[in-house]
Motif scaffolding. Structure first.
Motif, PDB file in Angstrom:
ATOM      1  N   ALA A  96       0.846  -1.199   0.000  1.00 16.52           N
ATOM      2  CA  ALA A  96       0.000   0.000   0.000  1.00 16.52           C
ATOM      3  C   ALA A  96       0.880   1.247   0.000  1.00 16.52           C
ATOM      4  O   ALA A  96       1.816   1.356   0.793  1.00 16.52           O
ATOM      5  N   LEU A  97       0.585   2.164  -0.893  1.00 16.66           N
ATOM      6  CA  LEU A  97       1.372   3.389  -1.036  1.00 16.66           C
ATOM      7  C   LEU A  97       0.466   4.606  -1.020  1.00 16.66           C
ATOM      8  O   LEU A  97      -0.623   4.596  -1.582  1.00 16.66           O
ATOM      9  N   CYS A  98       0.954   5.650  -0.401  1.00 14.42           N
ATOM     10  CA  CYS A  98       0.215   6.906  -0.281  1.00 14.42           C
ATOM     11  C   CYS A  98       0.939   7.991  -1.064  1.00 14.42           C
ATOM     12  O   CYS A  98       2.163   8.064  -1.029  1.00 14.42           O
ATOM     13  N   SER A  99       0.198   8.811  -1.757  1.00 11.31           N
ATOM     14  CA  SER A  99       0.791   9.969  -2.414  1.00 11.31           C
ATOM     15  C   SER A  99       0.737  11.149  -1.465  1.00 11.31           C
ATOM     16  O   SER A  99      -0.330  11.484  -0.939  1.00 11.31           O
ATOM     17  N   ASP A 136     -20.268  12.164   5.068  1.00 11.35           N
ATOM     18  CA  ASP A 136     -21.364  12.415   5.995  1.00 11.35           C
ATOM     19  C   ASP A 136     -22.177  13.646   5.634  1.00 11.35           C
ATOM     20  O   ASP A 136     -22.905  14.177   6.440  1.00 11.35           O
ATOM     21  N   GLY A 137     -22.083  14.114   4.412  1.00  8.34           N
ATOM     22  CA  GLY A 137     -22.828  15.296   4.006  1.00  8.34           C
ATOM     23  C   GLY A 137     -21.972  16.539   3.987  1.00  8.34           C
ATOM     24  O   GLY A 137     -22.331  17.529   3.373  1.00  8.34           O
ATOM     25  N   SER A 138     -20.827  16.510   4.676  1.00  9.77           N
ATOM     26  CA  SER A 138     -19.915  17.649   4.599  1.00  9.77           C
ATOM     27  C   SER A 138     -19.118  17.521   3.304  1.00  9.77           C
ATOM     28  O   SER A 138     -19.278  16.581   2.541  1.00  9.77           O
ATOM     29  N   THR A 139     -18.257  18.453   3.063  1.00  6.90           N
ATOM     30  CA  THR A 139     -17.486  18.437   1.829  1.00  6.90           C
ATOM     31  C   THR A 139     -16.635  17.182   1.743  1.00  6.90           C
ATOM     32  O   THR A 139     -15.854  16.878   2.631  1.00  6.90           O
ATOM     33  N   ALA A 140     -16.804  16.429   0.686  1.00  4.07           N
ATOM     34  CA  ALA A 140     -16.005  15.219   0.474  1.00  4.07           C
ATOM     35  C   ALA A 140     -14.629  15.614  -0.038  1.00  4.07           C
ATOM     36  O   ALA A 140     -14.477  16.573  -0.777  1.00  4.07           O
ATOM     37  N   GLN A 141     -13.636  14.853   0.376  1.00  8.11           N
ATOM     38  CA  GLN A 141     -12.280  15.043  -0.116  1.00  8.11           C
ATOM     39  C   GLN A 141     -11.954  13.861  -1.009  1.00  8.11           C
ATOM     40  O   GLN A 141     -12.161  12.724  -0.629  1.00  8.11           O
ATOM     41  N   GLN A 142     -11.447  14.120  -2.196  1.00  8.19           N
ATOM     42  CA  GLN A 142     -11.090  13.034  -3.098  1.00  8.19           C
ATOM     43  C   GLN A 142      -9.585  12.966  -3.242  1.00  8.19           C
ATOM     44  O   GLN A 142      -8.905  13.977  -3.306  1.00  8.19           O
ATOM     45  N   GLY A 143      -9.085  11.763  -3.285  1.00  7.90           N
ATOM     46  CA  GLY A 143      -7.665  11.534  -3.464  1.00  7.90           C
ATOM     47  C   GLY A 143      -7.464  10.247  -4.235  1.00  7.90           C
ATOM     48  O   GLY A 143      -8.407   9.682  -4.782  1.00  7.90           O
ATOM     49  N   THR A 144      -6.224   9.779  -4.249  1.00  4.73           N
ATOM     50  CA  THR A 144      -5.883   8.545  -4.944  1.00  4.73           C
ATOM     51  C   THR A 144      -4.870   7.773  -4.118  1.00  4.73           C
ATOM     52  O   THR A 144      -3.852   8.320  -3.707  1.00  4.73           O
ATOM     53  N   GLY A 145      -5.166   6.495  -3.874  1.00  3.38           N
ATOM     54  CA  GLY A 145      -4.230   5.599  -3.211  1.00  3.38           C
ATOM     55  C   GLY A 145      -3.675   4.623  -4.225  1.00  3.38           C
ATOM     56  O   GLY A 145      -4.235   4.453  -5.316  1.00  3.38           O
ATOM     57  N   PHE A 146      -2.565   3.971  -3.878  1.00  8.85           N
ATOM     58  CA  PHE A 146      -1.904   3.067  -4.811  1.00  8.85           C
ATOM     59  C   PHE A 146      -1.562   1.749  -4.130  1.00  8.85           C
ATOM     60  O   PHE A 146      -1.195   1.722  -2.957  1.00  8.85           O
ATOM     61  N   ILE A 147      -1.659   0.663  -4.896  1.00  7.06           N
ATOM     62  CA  ILE A 147      -1.250  -0.660  -4.418  1.00  7.06           C
ATOM     63  C   ILE A 147      -0.297  -1.249  -5.447  1.00  7.06           C
ATOM     64  O   ILE A 147      -0.617  -1.298  -6.643  1.00  7.06           O
TER      65      ILE A 147
END
Length: 156
Positions: A96-99, A136-147
């Motif tokens: 698992a890798l995180c940017s 939960d109805g608040s602003t969603a945060q989008q990102g990208t994870g890597f495997i």
């Protein structure tokens, strides 16, 4: 490393506790027991070297990196019970890798797909996964994870 998700509260929380690419406090994760094998399950903290959500964190600036037109990726570390500061690292989530940059979804796209690794990941194939948190109805945060789907994840 066997682990799971937990909550110290009976109240529902729509934050995505099953998402390994988003930092959550030590009250939302658990391991079967500490690394020494003693005792019972322990809450633990997981962090991606300072990133709050993979691919949506400005720790290393915008993606792609100006120096090499690539992504900065880091392993995801799990504590040995409690917090990392209090109990130290137990290990890394294999593969698992995180940017640790922001704007990654705009560079590699949304959804699921494969990309070729560069730098220390040259010759490897990485699965990119769209990450969304705070549903939960608040602003969603989008990102990208890597495997890393090429492996090996651990040495024999």
């Amino acid at each position: 490393m066997t682990g799971g998700n937990a909550s110290a509260s009976s109240a529902s929380n729509a934050s995505v506790y099953g998402n390994v690419f988003d930092n959550e406090p030590a009250t939302t994760r658990s391991v079967m027991r500490r690394a020494n094998g003693l005792g019972s399950s322990q809450t633990c903290e997981r962090t991606a070297y300072g990133a709050t959500i993979s691919g949506n964190n400005g720790a290393f600036g915008l993606a792609p990196a100006g120096v090499n037109n690539g992504l900065f990726l880091a392993p995801i570390v799990v504590s040995d019970g409690g917090t990392l500061a209090g109990n130290g690292p137990r290990g890394e989530l294999p593969g698992a890798l995180c940017s640790i940059q922001s704007g990654v979804p705009g560079v590699v796209g949304l959804g699921i797909g494969q990309i070729s690794g560069t730098g220390v990941y040259a010759g490897k194939t990485l699965l990119r996964l769209q990450v969304v948190t705070r549903i939960d109805g608040s602003t969603a945060q989008q990102g990208t994870g890597f495997i890393d789907i090429t492996g090996p994840w651990r040495e024999a």
